[in-house]
Scaffold this motif. Structure first.
Motif, PDB file in Angstrom:
ATOM      1  N   ARG A 535       0.856  -1.190   0.000  1.00  0.00           N
ATOM      2  CA  ARG A 535       0.000   0.000   0.000  1.00  0.00           C
ATOM      3  C   ARG A 535       0.893   1.242   0.000  1.00  0.00           C
ATOM      4  NH1 ARG A 535      -5.005  -0.608   2.601  1.00  0.00           N
ATOM      5  NH2 ARG A 535      -5.283   1.601   2.092  1.00  0.00           N
ATOM      6  N   VAL A 536       0.822   2.024  -1.075  1.00  0.00           N
ATOM      7  CA  VAL A 536       1.496   3.319  -1.127  1.00  0.00           C
ATOM      8  C   VAL A 536       0.507   4.397  -1.538  1.00  0.00           C
ATOM      9  CG1 VAL A 536       3.797   2.359  -1.595  1.00  0.00           C
ATOM     10  CG2 VAL A 536       2.275   2.925  -3.502  1.00  0.00           C
ATOM     11  N   ASP A 537      -0.790   4.109  -1.432  1.00  0.00           N
ATOM     12  CA  ASP A 537      -1.804   5.049  -1.877  1.00  0.00           C
ATOM     13  C   ASP A 537      -1.802   6.326  -1.024  1.00  0.00           C
ATOM     14  OD1 ASP A 537      -2.648   2.495  -0.565  1.00  0.00           O
ATOM     15  OD2 ASP A 537      -4.355   3.681   0.083  1.00  0.00           O
ATOM     16  N   ASN A 538      -2.282   7.400  -1.665  1.00  0.00           N
ATOM     17  CA  ASN A 538      -2.416   8.707  -1.021  1.00  0.00           C
ATOM     18  C   ASN A 538      -1.069   9.242  -0.539  1.00  0.00           C
ATOM     19  OD1 ASN A 538      -3.831  10.971  -0.279  1.00  0.00           O
ATOM     20  ND2 ASN A 538      -4.395  10.170   1.721  1.00  0.00           N
ATOM     21  N   ASN A 539      -0.123   9.296  -1.455  1.00  0.00           N
ATOM     22  CA  ASN A 539       1.145   9.965  -1.249  1.00  0.00           C
ATOM     23  C   ASN A 539       1.340  10.934  -2.415  1.00  0.00           C
ATOM     24  OD1 ASN A 539       2.817   8.907   1.188  1.00  0.00           O
ATOM     25  ND2 ASN A 539       1.890   7.059   0.329  1.00  0.00           N
ATOM     26  N   ILE A 540       2.556  11.357  -2.676  1.00  0.00           N
ATOM     27  CA  ILE A 540       2.828  12.224  -3.827  1.00  0.00           C
ATOM     28  C   ILE A 540       3.890  11.568  -4.714  1.00  0.00           C
ATOM     29  CG2 ILE A 540       2.034  14.438  -2.926  1.00  0.00           C
ATOM     30  CD1 ILE A 540       4.747  15.011  -1.833  1.00  0.00           C
ATOM     31  N   LEU A 541       3.690  10.287  -4.961  1.00  0.00           N
ATOM     32  CA  LEU A 541       4.575   9.515  -5.827  1.00  0.00           C
ATOM     33  C   LEU A 541       4.224   9.775  -7.286  1.00  0.00           C
ATOM     34  CD1 LEU A 541       4.404   6.199  -3.773  1.00  0.00           C
ATOM     35  CD2 LEU A 541       6.218   7.907  -3.701  1.00  0.00           C
ATOM     36  N   TYR A 542       5.186   9.530  -8.174  1.00  0.00           N
ATOM     37  CA  TYR A 542       4.954   9.826  -9.584  1.00  0.00           C
ATOM     38  C   TYR A 542       5.729   8.832 -10.450  1.00  0.00           C
ATOM     39  CZ  TYR A 542       9.569  12.028  -9.221  1.00  0.00           C
ATOM     40  OH  TYR A 542      10.898  12.265  -9.012  1.00  0.00           O
ATOM     41  N   GLY A 543       5.576   8.987 -11.774  1.00  0.00           N
ATOM     42  CA  GLY A 543       6.283   8.142 -12.722  1.00  0.00           C
ATOM     43  C   GLY A 543       5.559   6.843 -12.992  1.00  0.00           C
ATOM     44  N   GLU A 544       6.209   5.984 -13.751  1.00  0.00           N
ATOM     45  CA  GLU A 544       5.637   4.671 -14.024  1.00  0.00           C
ATOM     46  C   GLU A 544       5.877   3.737 -12.858  1.00  0.00           C
ATOM     47  OE1 GLU A 544       6.360   2.810 -17.697  1.00  0.00           O
ATOM     48  OE2 GLU A 544       5.879   4.574 -18.914  1.00  0.00           O
ATOM     49  N   VAL A 545       4.909   2.875 -12.628  1.00  0.00           N
ATOM     50  CA  VAL A 545       5.047   1.888 -11.551  1.00  0.00           C
ATOM     51  C   VAL A 545       6.110   0.878 -11.968  1.00  0.00           C
ATOM     52  CG1 VAL A 545       3.868   0.133 -10.193  1.00  0.00           C
ATOM     53  CG2 VAL A 545       2.640   2.191 -10.912  1.00  0.00           C
ATOM     54  N   THR A 546       7.084   0.648 -11.090  1.00  0.00           N
ATOM     55  CA  THR A 546       8.195  -0.223 -11.445  1.00  0.00           C
ATOM     56  C   THR A 546       7.728  -1.603 -11.899  1.00  0.00           C
ATOM     57  OG1 THR A 546      10.186  -1.322 -10.601  1.00  0.00           O
ATOM     58  CG2 THR A 546       8.456  -0.831  -8.997  1.00  0.00           C
ATOM     59  N   LEU A 547       8.270  -2.034 -13.015  1.00  0.00           N
ATOM     60  CA  LEU A 547       7.914  -3.335 -13.583  1.00  0.00           C
ATOM     61  C   LEU A 547       8.378  -4.486 -12.701  1.00  0.00           C
ATOM     62  CD1 LEU A 547       6.556  -4.538 -16.100  1.00  0.00           C
ATOM     63  CD2 LEU A 547       8.817  -4.605 -17.190  1.00  0.00           C
ATOM     64  N   SER A 548       9.293  -4.194 -11.773  1.00  0.00           N
ATOM     65  CA  SER A 548       9.801  -5.268 -10.904  1.00  0.00           C
ATOM     66  C   SER A 548       8.714  -5.841  -9.999  1.00  0.00           C
ATOM     67  CB  SER A 548      10.960  -4.750 -10.041  1.00  0.00           C
ATOM     68  OG  SER A 548      10.506  -3.803  -9.091  1.00  0.00           O
ATOM     69  N   LEU A 549       7.603  -5.113  -9.840  1.00  0.00           N
ATOM     70  CA  LEU A 549       6.506  -5.630  -8.999  1.00  0.00           C
ATOM     71  C   LEU A 549       5.900  -6.903  -9.559  1.00  0.00           C
ATOM     72  CD1 LEU A 549       4.486  -2.512  -7.763  1.00  0.00           C
ATOM     73  CD2 LEU A 549       5.911  -4.054  -6.438  1.00  0.00           C
ATOM     74  N   LYS A 550       6.138  -7.173 -10.831  1.00  0.00           N
ATOM     75  CA  LYS A 550       5.560  -8.389 -11.404  1.00  0.00           C
ATOM     76  C   LYS A 550       6.147  -9.644 -10.767  1.00  0.00           C
ATOM     77  CE  LYS A 550       8.699  -8.975 -15.381  1.00  0.00           C
ATOM     78  NZ  LYS A 550       8.773  -9.010 -16.854  1.00  0.00           N
ATOM     79  N   TYR A 551       7.279  -9.499 -10.074  1.00  0.00           N
ATOM     80  CA  TYR A 551       7.883 -10.648  -9.399  1.00  0.00           C
ATOM     81  C   TYR A 551       7.246 -10.903  -8.028  1.00  0.00           C
ATOM     82  CZ  TYR A 551      11.371  -9.967 -13.022  1.00  0.00           C
ATOM     83  OH  TYR A 551      11.990  -9.817 -14.238  1.00  0.00           O
ATOM     84  N   CYS A 552       6.432  -9.965  -7.566  1.00  0.00           N
ATOM     85  CA  CYS A 552       5.715 -10.160  -6.295  1.00  0.00           C
ATOM     86  C   CYS A 552       4.422 -10.922  -6.581  1.00  0.00           C
ATOM     87  CB  CYS A 552       5.437  -8.823  -5.638  1.00  0.00           C
ATOM     88  SG  CYS A 552       6.901  -7.839  -5.290  1.00  0.00           S
ATOM     89  N   THR A 553       4.563 -12.139  -7.014  1.00  0.00           N
ATOM     90  CA  THR A 553       3.427 -12.889  -7.559  1.00  0.00           C
ATOM     91  C   THR A 553       2.414 -13.300  -6.506  1.00  0.00           C
ATOM     92  OG1 THR A 553       4.741 -14.916  -7.379  1.00  0.00           O
ATOM     93  CG2 THR A 553       4.765 -13.761  -9.503  1.00  0.00           C
TER      94      THR A 553
END
Length: 881
Positions: A535-553
């Motif tokens: 959960r990183v919702d409701n922050n001020i993050l930006y850019g594309e979501v890192t593709l490495s998350l696909k390994y968190c299967t």
């Protein structure tokens, strides 16, 4: 006899050779045999014991003290050439699911046999019943792959004193107790977690009168506590056995009982006063032998005050998770000088002691969660300096935590102060090397984020006012750390998320939501392969979501909402994160198509893509997790033990938001609102019969509302507003009997508004800006022409969609006998259940304990209904212009 040159007795050559042959059967763990040299006396080998007079091998101990150095291989029959072997220990090894060798039953002199935790499988060989000299047998810890159809083979073990079959599958051993009752020498019996389902209530004659320790925990007896137990044992464990009824008064007859564990059952009624009766009339000055009493997680009620007077000899008292009541004072606890474990959590208790009270005990475990301790911080804790665990959560303490509290115990492992109104400075915990659980969530702490020890496993600081960067978290994530739960949500933390997660591979929960974190999601988060929640919702993050998350299967919950992310992660999410239950991407700058593969996420229950720039058609497929067939108990997928952590999600109802806790067992949501979606609403979406909230508003959708919309029988909120929908409202919409929020405004709908069932409760605002709509509650009266279906819509709506509805001339609709009978049945059923619960206190407690999570659903209904009434009242009070 064989002698060495010095005259000392050596082992026999035949036994020496047999041991070397035995060693040859193993292919790993050979360090255990480093001293087994052919030229050396085998009586000097590691793990080998010999008779000092005869030189015969009598003991072979090859258990593994180190999980990284285990024996693997075959057990050679050469053991049969050790005719005087009395003790054999092969426990804590890995024999790769081989069967227990039959020949072990031929080791006639064996007294001690330990084959526990060695991954044996298959049936227990009945030949073990031939070991007539056996006194100790341990086959525990091999899992259900080891089984026995019956226990008749124990008849021959007349000298057996200890029997441990814990974890063995005994589900087919119907007469297990009759077999065990033949063992008159038995002192200790452990049948923990054996799939036993029958606990006989009577024994004609209790033969195992030597029994002192009995552990039958974690079985499924589903019965009352039998009478024959009261004639035996010193230690009794019947926890988690689905036991029912009252705790019998006959426990008072067990004059030697020192430890009683009945926790985790369905026992009810009061704690019997006989549990601590004096032993004999002739021994009136001698107190009861009972020292440990565990009754937690049952349905016990009544006053604890009366019972406490009788239990002052206890060392451990745990009655947490019941319905006990009482006002506990200093007088009730003045004689508890031996007490070391006290857990009264999750009852209805008040601890009413003076600020200068000094208890007579030194507690090691303090469990007072959900007891009324406040509003002042309990000063008596200052006298307790040896505890390893403290829980004073939800105790209604509204005070500053004094400095002395943080320095009380260097032994503390678990500390839970959550859900209070605590203030003050939180110290540096980096030197607390024993601390593994720290729960400070839902308080008023305001300070920089402290530093923490590498020993932490659970860290929960949510809903406070901690501020500053989180970069020093990398200090926890060093090699060999065990951090599993990290919840820093809803604080004022700032700065970037550090890129140091490569050592966080034990993390299950990472919740950084509702802060002021900036930057991008670091690539190293993709190395959190055990992660269930991110959960990183409701922050001020930006850019594309890192593709490495696909390994968190293994991800179950992915919250990225309310940031400024770009791109389209849906393609790789749908291909890799197959266990997702919750996906929230709302309020970002995501764009692109919604891929068809999203419907293949079979556990998905909450999908929120609202307020982005997704375009194209809504996929013509059904989200399997939102239909009856796929609506499995997905709550078990996100159940997190050993912590108070729970998922808390924001849901949108019309123009307002509410936050719900423990929501996932009850709700299914599909929110695609405020995007650039086009085309028609697929009829497949209307088959989501477990959907609670559907929001497709503020898009460019065209065509009719699908005629099968009535299939969504659990829908509570429907928003199709601000699109370009046309044609009439399908009659089947009145089948959605739980619908409480409806908005189809700002479309091109036409024809008569349905008025049956709950549709009579909706207001003008639900239909406004549809010029061709007519009928109640709008002021426009339908003409005969407007009741005629548009020929372009008739084929879409089809025939037979007005099930349960009958035309009544041109004046509207009436409820059919089907709905009338259903309504009457609902009323009868409602008062049959709720009336009983209102009048019967024990039923009420049982029901709400079993269905506790339904409170969230009731809360939603009340909030929505109250908001609707409030808006209606305000409009009525506003004078017309």
């Amino acid at each position: 006899m064989e002698f060495s040159l010095s005259g000392a007795i050596r082992c026999k050559d035949s036994e020496h050779d047999a041991l070397l042959t035995f060693k040859g059967g193993f292919r790993s763990g050979l360090d255990r045999f480093s001293s087994w040299k052919a030229e050396e006396d085998c009586c000097k080998w590691r793990g080998v014991g010999c008779d000092n007079v005869t030189g015969h091998v009598t003991k072979l101990d090859l258990h593994s003290p180190d999980p990284s150095d285990i024996l693997q291989g075959e057990i050679s029959q050469s053991l049969l050439h050790l005719p005087y072997l009395r003790s054999l220990d092969l426990s804590q090894n890995n024999f790769y699911s081989i069967r227990i060798p039959e020949f072990i039953g031929s080791l006639q002199c064996i007294k001690y046999l330990n084959l526990s935790n060695a991954t044996f499988r298959g049936p227990i060989p009945s030949s073990l019943g031939n070991l007539s000299h056996l006194e100790y047998l341990d086959l525990s810890g091999n899992g259900f792959s080891l089984r026995a159809k019956n226990l008749n083979w124990v008849y021959g073990l007349s000298l057996l004193k200890v029997l441990d079959l814990s974890g063995v599958d005994l589900s087919n051993a119907e007469d297990w107790l009759d077999s065990i009752n033949m063992l008159s020498s038995l002192v200790e019996l452990r049948l923990f977690y054996c799939k036993l389902h029958k606990l006989p209530q009577y024994l004609h004659h209790v033969n195992f009168t030597s029994l002192k320790i009995l552990d039958l925990s974690d079985n499924s007896f589903n019965s009352t506590i039998p009478d024959w137990l009261f004639e035996i044992v010193v230690y009794l464990n019947l926890s988690k056995c689905q036991l029912q009824g009252l705790i019998p008064d006959a426990f008072g007859n067990m004059t030697s009982l020192t430890s009683l564990d009945l926790s985790g059952n369905n026992l009810e009624g009061p704690i019997p006063l006989t549990l601590s009766m004096f032993e004999k009339e002739s021994q009136l000055n001698k107190s009861s032998s009972l020292r440990e009493l565990y009754l937690y997680d049952n349905q016990l009620n009544g006053s604890l005050e009366q019972s406490l007077v009788q239990l002052s000899q206890l060392v451990a008292l745990n009655v947490a998770g019941n319905y006990l009541e009482g006002n506990i004072t200093e007088a009730h606890l003045k004689n508890f000088s031996s007490l070391r474990v006290l857990d009264l959590s999750s009852n209805q208790l008040v601890l009413n002691v003076s600020s200068n009270w000094i208890p007579p005990f030194q507690l090691e475990i303090i469990g007072l969660g959900s007891c009324l301790l406040g509003p002042k911080f309990p000063q008596w804790l200052r006298s307790q300096n040896n505890y390893s665990s403290i829980n004073i959560s939800n105790a209604r303490i509204a005070d500053v935590v004094p400095d002395w509290f943080w320095n009380l115990s260097s032994r503390v492992k678990h500390m839970d102060l959550s859900f209070n109104e605590l203030k003050g400075n939180v110290p540096d915990f980096s030197s607390q090397l024993q601390l593994s659980l720290l729960e400070l969530s839902h308080n008023y702490f305001r300070s920089r984020l402290p530093r923490f020890s590498v020993s932490l496993r659970i860290l929960a600081l949510a809903e406070n006012s901690f501020f500053g960067p989180i970069s020093h978290l990398c200090g926890i994530l060093s090699a060999n750390n065990s951090l599993s739960y990290l919840d820093l949500s809803s604080n004022n933390l700032s700065g970037e998320i550090p890129n140091c997660w490569e050592y966080g591979q034990s993390l299950i929960i990472l919740n950084l939501a509702n802060n002021n974190l900036s930057g991008q999601i670091p690539d190293s988060i993709g190395q959190l392969v055990q992660l269930y929640t991110l959960r990183v919702d409701n922050n001020i993050l930006y850019g594309e979501v890192t593709l490495s998350l696909k390994y968190c299967t293994g991800l179950r919950v992915l919250g990225l909402a309310s940031n400024t992310f770009i791109g389209n992660p849906l393609t790789w999410i749908s291909e890799n994160l197959q266990h997702l239950v919750v996906l929230q991407l709302r309020y970002n700058k995501f764009n692109g198509y919604i891929p068809f593969q999203m419907c293949q996420l079979n556990f998905l229950r909450i999908l929120d893509l609202s307020s982005n720039n997704f375009f194209g058609n809504i996929p013509r497929c059904a989200f399997f997790g939102m239909v009856y067939q796929g609506f499995t108990d997905t709550f078990s997928l996100i159940y997190y033990p050993y912590t108070t952590y729970h998922e808390s999600l924001i849901l949108t109802f019309k123009s307002y938001e509410i936050q719900l806790l423990r929501i996932l067992p009850l709700f299914a949501l599909l929110d695609l609102s405020s995007n650039n979606l086009s085309g028609e609403i697929p009829k497949e979406v209307m088959t989501l019969d477990k959907l609670t909230i559907l929001n497709l508003s503020r898009n460019h959708l065209v065509g009719p509302i699908p005629p099968n919309i009535g299939e969504m029988i659990n829908l509570q909120s429907l928003d199709l507003s601000r699109n370009h929908l046309s044609c009439s409202m399908p009659p089947s919409m009145t089948d959605m009997l739980f619908l409480r929020e409806l908005n189809v405004s700002h479309n091109n709908l036409s024809g008569k508004i349905p008025i049956a069932n709950q549709f009579s409760t909706f207001e003008n605002s639900s239909y406004m800006e549809n010029p061709q709509l007519c009928g109640v509650p709008l002021s426009k009266i339908c003409s005969s022409d407007e009741l005629i279906e548009d020929p372009h819509c008739s084929n879409e709506n089809g025939d037979g969609e007005n099930q349960g509805i009958q035309k009544e001339g041109h004046d509207g609709f009436k409820i059919s006998s089907f709905y009338l009978s259903m309504g009457l049945g609902f009323i009868a059923g409602f008062w049959g259940l709720w009336g009983s619960l209102i009048l019967n206190r024990s039923w009420r407690h049982t029901y709400f304990r079993f269905l506790g999570n339904m409170t969230d659903k009731i809360y939603v209904i009340v909030v929505v209904g109250a908001a609707k009434l409030q808006r209606k009242f305000q409009r009525q009070q506003t004078p017309p212009k």
